[in-house]
Design an enzyme around this catalytic site. Structure first.
Site, mmCIF file in Angstrom:
data_model
loop_
_atom_site.group_PDB
_atom_site.id
_atom_site.type_symbol
_atom_site.label_atom_id
_atom_site.label_comp_id
_atom_site.label_asym_id
_atom_site.label_seq_id
_atom_site.Cartn_x
_atom_site.Cartn_y
_atom_site.Cartn_z
ATOM 1 N N GLY A 245 0.857 -1.171 0.000
ATOM 2 C CA GLY A 245 0.000 0.000 0.000
ATOM 3 C C GLY A 245 0.889 1.215 0.000
ATOM 4 N N SER A 246 0.349 2.372 0.352
ATOM 5 C CA SER A 246 1.175 3.578 0.391
ATOM 6 C C SER A 246 0.332 4.791 0.749
ATOM 7 C CB SER A 246 1.845 3.867 -0.965
ATOM 8 O OG SER A 246 2.642 2.804 -1.388
ATOM 9 N N ASN A 247 1.020 5.832 1.220
ATOM 10 C CA ASN A 247 0.479 7.191 1.261
ATOM 11 C C ASN A 247 1.426 8.076 0.461
ATOM 12 O OD1 ASN A 247 -1.394 6.501 3.522
ATOM 13 N ND2 ASN A 247 0.480 6.508 4.727
#
Length: 807
Positions: A245-247
């Protein structure tokens, strides 16, 4: 002071024509030989590697082949065992070296066992799939520069193996650590491209066999249940169920202190295995100068910055595959009908060598749409019957363009060039791009390679199964018996069957552009993106707590304004728990009101929870390593079913603030609280224990506390770990914050950049760079990036080596 191109070229020429300084500790194998100069042989590839603090290499080369050489060498020095394991995978040789029943690390496919992994990758190799993609002219295939990088990478890796001893105990003396070819490097890139498509279905591809008379007469279900399949597909493609995932957020000039852009990247990737990042700077004077992180085994920078622009990626919600339901010839289940005309499936027979066993031969079945598949993971069966089969279409199976996308980013002078690279190469399979530049521009783009499934096509061509799966998950199941259900072609698409750039959700020059693995809809809550097809993601649906918390944080920062890189640093390590801000006070109050201070657990045991009430009330609602109450809330929250948590339901008119108001009257509330308290007490863990005492990693016998929190808590600084009470709680991180970067500009010509590779550069426990950055992460610190020549050469840790082939 600005370092001009002429001065850079002069420095480069000097470094490329003479070995300078002492050899860096690129690996323990070199350290065993003592400090020495590497002297290149006549001719061949070579590069200069300047190592600065934390073993970060700055690779200087004359051309792309030399740059690939330096990159392959330096990656091997840090990660030879992990790289070698991956190359065994893409050559289809895991069963030969490790046995057929052992499991791969899932970094290059979802195969549950070595045998299915080998059957798939041997099939790719024997079919000449990657060779065919390499032969395509650019832009449909990789450019000459990209192919030179691959060739150089293989040569650099091989040169390191020839000139050094492997000391990492994970593969020291192993027969499977062998030289590689440029084709191996390209095949690894192919594996990453199809990770969300064929790679997700490896077990279903390799297990697919036509029905026999016995199986046709069995009592097992022959048609998948539509609702169960839709739920399974939704889980499979949910952002919060992925191992990645990531931001990322880009701030525009209107929000910053100096009118220039800012970029904070926080990708969440595995901490072990072949999908780790590795950090470097790559320079060809006058042609390329880029700094950032590469996925292991790839020769380009995936996430990073140059002098003008910075970018990061987040795993996107677009579904990079679709299914075609085949109508079979009643007399032959390997023949399918299209517009009433029969077409025979193509057989791909593959033989895999097996350690201490007889080679295994299996046949795979391929159609005009792609391989026949009998499952998409264990929870999503797709039975092959006498009347029906399913073929998987993966448009990234013809995509070997990601290296050229990355090269375009590395040369970009602003976000407009980043977008131009995305549109020109169309090479990213499963990520969004968020970027900011030195002139104050921002960009969000979901420029994925996705099957061209429009909502209109899905409406007219979905099978009964597809009519349920497509709205629920974006997985289209189209009628493969109809020629008019073909995917078609957009005029601006690089090849048939995918969306062209005009159809892709894109947001330019917003005050902020943010993504935390939900769809493109709320990249900026004040400028929502709409109008895209369902296959890209949803519109007007509930967001994850991580997305909601991120939007709250970045919108408040943008409104406050006058932002600097320091604000990005604080955001990364704020460790605010959005779930706690919504629920902790109400949970503490309801806890305190329980009669007798007790609650009944799931097993019927009455538990004294009175101490927990005060711990929850006093907790600072962060996931800092010193936070007392974070662990208790975490264990409670994981047990509280999401469907029962809130009184106020989601509203598309207020998507950031809903759902809300903890439903303490839900039966699951007291049960979850009692079970969490009982669990911690049984493990001997105080209810108010500091989080870092029980969320940690151990490196070379030293325990390092880890800040951050799990997906369901909504923490920006996401970390995921398996619960092991006997091991002290969460004794190892499996995935989470990985290559962090906070980048801005001050007009000096040198970016203002802070970075951190949370798990450090090397997997070798004998390396000095095995845990040095992990210790920084434990202390919530950063590395100051050295990008300009003056900064690289001023490093107190500078060590320089010229690496070269030896004939």
């Amino acid at each position: 002071m600005r370092t001009g191109p002429r001065r850079l070229v002069v420095a480069a020429v000097a470094l490329l024509t003479a070995a300078t300084g002492t050899l860096p500790a690129t690996a323990a194998g070199q350290r065993d030989h003592g400090s020495r100069h590497e002297r290149p042989g006549a001719g061949g590839l070579s590069a200069v590697i300047r190592y600065t603090e934390y073993g970060i290499p700055h690779i200087l080369a004359r051309d792309y082949a030399d740059l690939g050489f330096g990159t392959g060498w330096a990656q091997a020095a840090d990660q030879v065992c992990t790289l070698a394991d991956g190359f065994v995978t893409v050559r289809g040789e895991r069963s030969r070296f490790f046995g057929p029943d052992a499991a791969p690390d899932l970094s290059l496919s979802s195969a549950a066992g070595n045998l299915s992994s080998d059957l798939y990758f041997r099939g790719v190799r024997e079919a000449g799939t990657v060779e065919g993609l390499l032969a395509r002219p650019a832009p449909g295939g990789p450019s000459g520069s990209a192919k030179e990088l691959m060739r150089g990478f293989a040569a650099g890796y091989n040169a390191w193996l020839r000139q050094n001893r492997v000391t990492d105990p994970a593969c020291k003396g192993a027969a499977w650590v062998r030289p590689i070819t440029a084709l191996d490097v390209a095949t690894r890139g192919f594996a990453l491209a199809v990770l969300g498509g064929q790679g997700r279905a490896v077990d279903g591809i390799t297990a697919a066999q036509p029905p026999t008379a016995a199986s046709a007469g069995s009592s097992s279900p022959t048609t998948p249940d539509a609702k169960d399949t839709a739920r399974a597909a939704a889980r499979l493609f949910a952002a919060d169920s992925a191992d990645m995932g990531s931001n990322a957020v880009a701030f525009g000039g209107s929000t910053t202190a100096n009118g220039r852009g800012l970029l904070l990247g926080n990708p969440h990737y595995p901490w072990q295995g072949g999908r780790r990042f590795w950090q470097s700077q790559q320079t060809i004077p006058g042609r390329l100068n880029v700094s950032g992180a590469s996925l292991l085994g790839t020769p380009t920078v995936s996430i990073g910055h140059n002098a003008h622009v910075a970018w990061s990626h987040t795993v996107a919600t677009g579904v990079p595959l679709n299914l075609h339901q085949l109508t079979l010839d009643p007399s032959d289940p390997t023949v399918y009908l299209v517009d009433g005309r029969p077409e025979g499936m193509t057989q791909r027979t593959v033989t895999v060598a097996v350690r201490e066993g007889t080679p295994v031969t299996r046949t795979q079945w391929w159609t005009r749409y792609g391989p026949v598949v009998t499952s998409l993971g264990a929870g999503l069966p797709l039975p092959w019957t006498t009347t029906t089969a399913y073929a998987l279409n993966d448009p990234n199976a013809t995509n070997l363009r990601a290296s050229d996308t990355a090269l375009g980013f590395g040369k970009a002078r602003g976000t407009a060039d980043v977008l131009a690279s995305l549109r020109r190469t169309q090479g990213l399979p499963w990520v969004n791009t968020i970027a900011a530049d030195s002139r104050g521009h921002t960009l969000f783009s979901q420029s994925q390679v996705l099957p061209r499934v429009t909502d209109e096509l899905a409406q007219h061509c979905s099978t009964p199964l597809g009519k349920v799966t497509y709205p629920a998950s974006g997985v289209a199941v189209l009628d493969g018996s109809r020629g008019d259900c073909a995917l078609g072609r957009d005029p601006d698409a690089i090849e048939p069957g995918i969306f062209g750039p005009a159809a892709l959700p894109t947001l330019r020059d917003a005050p902020y552009a943010e993504n935390s693995n939900d769809s493109a809809w709320l990249a900026n809550a004040d400028r929502p993106l709409t109008g895209y097809e369902r296959v890209f993601g949803t519109i007007g649906t509930a967001r994850s707590l991580r997305t909601r918390g991120a939007i709250e944080d970045v919108a408040a920062l943008a409104e406050r304004g006058r932002l600097t890189v320091r604000d990005l640093e604080r955001q990364q390590y704020a460790n605010r728990v959005p779930a706690a801000d919504l629920a902790a006070a109400d949970a503490a109050k309801a806890c305190a009101a329980l009669p007798g201070g007790t609650a009944t657990g799931s097993g019927g045991t009455v538990v004294d929870v009175s101490e927990a009430c005060g711990v929850l009330a006093a907790w600072d609602r962060t996931a800092d390593t010193g936070s007392r109450g974070a662990l208790l809330f975490d264990r409670f929250w994981r047990r509280f079913p999401a469907a029962q948590q809130w009184k106020v339901p989601f509203s598309a008119a207020d998507p950031v603030r809903t759902p809300r108001t903890l439903d303490t009257g839900a039966p699951a509330f007291t049960t979850a609280l009692a079970d969490a308290v009982a669990e911690l007490r049984a493990a001997g863990i105080p209810l108010d224990a500091p989080l870092g005492d029980h969320q940690f990693v151990v490196r070379n016998g030293r325990r390092l506390a880890v800040p951050g929190g799990t997906e369901s808590l909504g923490v920006w600084n996401k970390v995921e770990a398996a619960w092991n009470p006997a091991g002290g709680g969460y004794p190892e991180v499996t995935t989470g914050s990985s290559y962090l970067q906070a980048v801005g500009w001050d007009g000096s010509g040198c970016p203002v950049a802070r970075t951190l590779l949370t798990y450090s550069q090397s997997s070798n426990p004998h390396s000095p760079h095995y845990d040095d950055q992990t210790r920084l992460f434990s202390g919530e610190k950063w590395v100051t990036s050295r990008f300009c020549e003056r900064d690289v050469l001023a490093s107190p840790a500078l060590r320089v080596v010229r690496v070269a082939e030896r004939r």
